[in-house]
Write a protein that holds these residues in place. Structure first.
Motif, short mmCIF file in Angstrom:
data_model
loop_
_atom_site.label_atom_id
_atom_site.label_comp_id
_atom_site.label_asym_id
_atom_site.label_seq_id
_atom_site.Cartn_x
_atom_site.Cartn_y
_atom_site.Cartn_z
N HIS A 56 0.81 -1.21 0.00
CA HIS A 56 0.00 0.00 0.00
C HIS A 56 0.85 1.28 0.00
O HIS A 56 0.39 2.34 0.36
CB HIS A 56 -0.96 0.00 1.19
CG HIS A 56 -2.04 -1.02 1.05
ND1 HIS A 56 -3.26 -0.94 1.67
CD2 HIS A 56 -2.10 -2.16 0.33
CE1 HIS A 56 -4.00 -1.98 1.36
NE2 HIS A 56 -3.31 -2.74 0.54
N ILE A 57 2.11 1.14 -0.39
CA ILE A 57 2.98 2.30 -0.59
C ILE A 57 3.21 2.45 -2.10
O ILE A 57 3.63 1.50 -2.77
CB ILE A 57 4.32 2.13 0.14
CG1 ILE A 57 4.11 2.11 1.64
CG2 ILE A 57 5.29 3.25 -0.26
CD1 ILE A 57 3.59 3.41 2.23
N PRO A 82 1.09 7.10 0.53
CA PRO A 82 0.32 5.97 1.07
C PRO A 82 -0.94 5.80 0.23
O PRO A 82 -1.69 6.74 0.02
CB PRO A 82 0.01 6.41 2.50
CG PRO A 82 0.25 7.86 2.55
CD PRO A 82 1.05 8.28 1.36
N SER A 85 -6.51 3.31 1.11
CA SER A 85 -6.85 2.05 1.75
C SER A 85 -7.42 2.35 3.13
O SER A 85 -7.32 3.47 3.62
CB SER A 85 -5.63 1.14 1.91
OG SER A 85 -4.71 1.71 2.81
N TRP B 93 -0.42 0.77 5.77
CA TRP B 93 0.60 1.31 4.87
C TRP B 93 2.00 0.86 5.24
O TRP B 93 2.76 0.43 4.40
CB TRP B 93 0.57 2.85 4.91
CG TRP B 93 -0.70 3.46 4.47
CD1 TRP B 93 -1.49 3.05 3.43
CD2 TRP B 93 -1.34 4.59 5.05
NE1 TRP B 93 -2.58 3.88 3.33
CE2 TRP B 93 -2.51 4.84 4.30
CE3 TRP B 93 -1.04 5.44 6.12
CZ2 TRP B 93 -3.38 5.88 4.59
CZ3 TRP B 93 -1.89 6.49 6.41
CH2 TRP B 93 -3.05 6.69 5.65
N TYR B 94 2.32 0.98 6.52
CA TYR B 94 3.72 0.90 6.93
C TYR B 94 4.10 -0.42 7.61
O TYR B 94 5.21 -0.56 8.09
CB TYR B 94 4.05 2.08 7.85
CG TYR B 94 3.82 3.41 7.17
CD1 TYR B 94 4.48 3.73 5.99
CD2 TYR B 94 2.92 4.34 7.69
CE1 TYR B 94 4.26 4.94 5.35
CE2 TYR B 94 2.69 5.56 7.05
CZ TYR B 94 3.37 5.85 5.88
OH TYR B 94 3.15 7.04 5.24
#
Lengths: 87, 391
Positions: A56-57, A82, A85, B93-94
């Motif tokens: 999702h990056i 980002p 999502s 995301w991370y």
């Protein structure tokens, strides 16, 4: 030097990190390695261990979707985003 | 209050001899409230960590959060030895990381350095659990694996022995993933530890994690061709009784169980409960035979049976059960409680807390006799833990 733009949700995880930095790098992977050298742990937030960008990056180099291998020119703009999502 | 009694024989009761619990109970009562200055309830939620704080009377609570930048926090635990709060979290995301606060949640740092199965290994989806013990910190991951930190969570090392167990290729995920969700260290011996994996079962090490043994004998796996396999059980939560490392309890997908021998053998204690299905189980901080579970309707959406919220307590190690529902919603309460979301504090009398997957936090300051809604509109609650901070 390429200019790399960092998302707000990322720089909040690394106090002192700016919204954009000037980076000397030949590829997106090298740019992320540069970020890691300045803010330890940032690479793990952006990449998984394949290694590849996390699902999702998203990274765009001069407006085009990029991977870790995508070349960067001296005047490039690199945007780390980002992806949409959540819920 | 309903009360029910299982058919578990008196022989079962006779086998159990509480170890030192009675002679210590008075001592514990002296310490818990007189010396404590604040009680924390640590909540891991889908949208960050939260902390409820009260004085030891536990009459009024102050809520702080969301913490950890709104990451999904699957578990948050206080280490009394270092005064540190650790939180296992994941960002869409991370990725996964362990968060850490040395000032009771005011500021946080994070790290995942070393939390990897290496290039070519499976990607780590989530961190489910974090526990400090004997100067180390342990984290449980999905896909199931154990990580250890010896520098307070800055860097991590994979405890490789667990995934080297011959059964590892056969481990299958439950609905929540293939998660190592429970870490139970031995209170005195750093070499001993139990972990629980859904849906692989309970494993035990006596050599600091180099080798592991399944500890699932007597635990049903109704969803497999073999009803009592060596591994493959869907353990939902594992807890250890106070002062007796050999007395373990587990809430499983297929029943509630008790073991007197550190998990070598398990005996089902579900009888008397409205359902053998549930996720969490908790044990009293001073009474080894007092446990709480929250049965859910296994077939009807895994919510409180008939929409009537209730916690069930046993004071005899699961031989008999009592329904505790005073103050809980008694109609239209189609709520669920997940595996980490039931906790007990060390005050006298003990406080009991549970969080729902729809964001309500219920609290009891009298061992479950009466309940109050303390937070109504939180994100889905993954975990509840407590900390009594002494002055």
């Amino acid at each position: 030097m390429a200019r790399v733009y960092l998302p707000g949700s990322l720089i909040r995880l690394f106090p002192g990190a700016p919204r954009h930095v000037e980076v000397e790098a030949a590829t997106v992977g090298e740019a992320i390695a540069w970020l890691e050298a300045h803010w330890p742990g940032m690479s793990s937030r952006l990449c998984d261990t394949e290694p590849a960008l996390r699902p999702h990056i998203k990274v765009f180099v001069d407006g085009e979707p990029a991977t870790l291998c995508t070349p960067i020119a001296a005047a490039s703009e690199v945007l780390i985003v980002p992806a949409v999502s959540g819920g | 209050m309903y009360s029910s009694r299982s058919t578990c024989s008196h022989a079962c009761r006779a086998r159990y001899k509480p170890r030192r619990a009675e002679q210590h109970s008075g001592e514990a009562k002296e310490t818990a409230n007189a010396m404590s200055s604040k009680v924390l309830v640590l909540l891991g939620t889908k949208k960050g960590g939260f902390i409820l704080e009260s004085d030891p009377s536990r009459r009024a609570w102050h809520l702080r959060g969301p913490l950890c930048e709104g990451w999904s926090i699957l578990h948050m635990q206080y280490d009394p030895r270092s005064g540190t709060i650790y939180a296992a979290g994941v960002s869409e995301w991370y990725g996964p990381a362990v968060w850490k606060s040395t000032d009771l949640g005011a500021t946080w740092t994070h790290s995942s350095e070393g939390i990897t199965y290496g290039d070519g290994g499976p990607q780590i989806r989530k961190l489910w659990h974090v526990t400090a013990a004997h100067g180390a910190v342990y984290a449980g991951a999905d896909p199931a694996g154990l990580f250890r930190s010896d520098d307070g969570g800055l860097t991590w090392t994979h405890v490789e022995g667990l995934r080297e167990h011959p059964s590892c290729p056969s481990w299958g995920p439950g609905n929540g993933g293939l998660c190592l969700h429970t870490i139970v260290p031995h209170p005195h011996d750093p070499a001993q530890m139990w972990v629980a994996i859904s849906a692989a079962g309970t494993f035990y090490t006596a050599d600091g994690g180099k080798t592991w043994q399944p500890r699932n004998r007597g635990v049903r796996a109704d969803y497999l061709p073999e009803r009592y396999p060596e591994t493959g059980q869907c353990v939902h939560k594992l807890v250890m009784a106070p002062r007796d490392p050999m007395l373990l309890y587990q809430q499983n997908h297929c029943g509630v169980y008790r073991s007197y021998d550190g998990g070598e053998h398990w005996e089902e204690i579900s009888q008397g409960l409205p359902s053998d299905f549930g996720f969490p189980i908790a044990v009293h901080p001073r009474e080894p035979q007092t446990i709480w579970v929250i049965p859910l309707d296994a077939e009807g959406g895994r919510v409180m049976p008939e929409g009537k919220a209730a916690v069930w307590r046993s004071r005899d190690g699961g031989i008999t059960w009592q329904r505790q529902a005073t103050g809980l919603p008694h109609e239209h309460a189609f709520i669920g409680v997940l595996r980490e979301a039931l906790a007990v504090d060390t005050c006298e009398p003990a406080g009991v807390y549970f969080g729902t997957s729809t964001g309500q936090l219920f609290a009891s300051s009298d061992e479950g006799a009466t309940w109050k809604l303390q937070a109504a509109y939180l994100p889905p609650i993954w975990s509840v833990e407590t900390a009594v901070i002494e002055a």
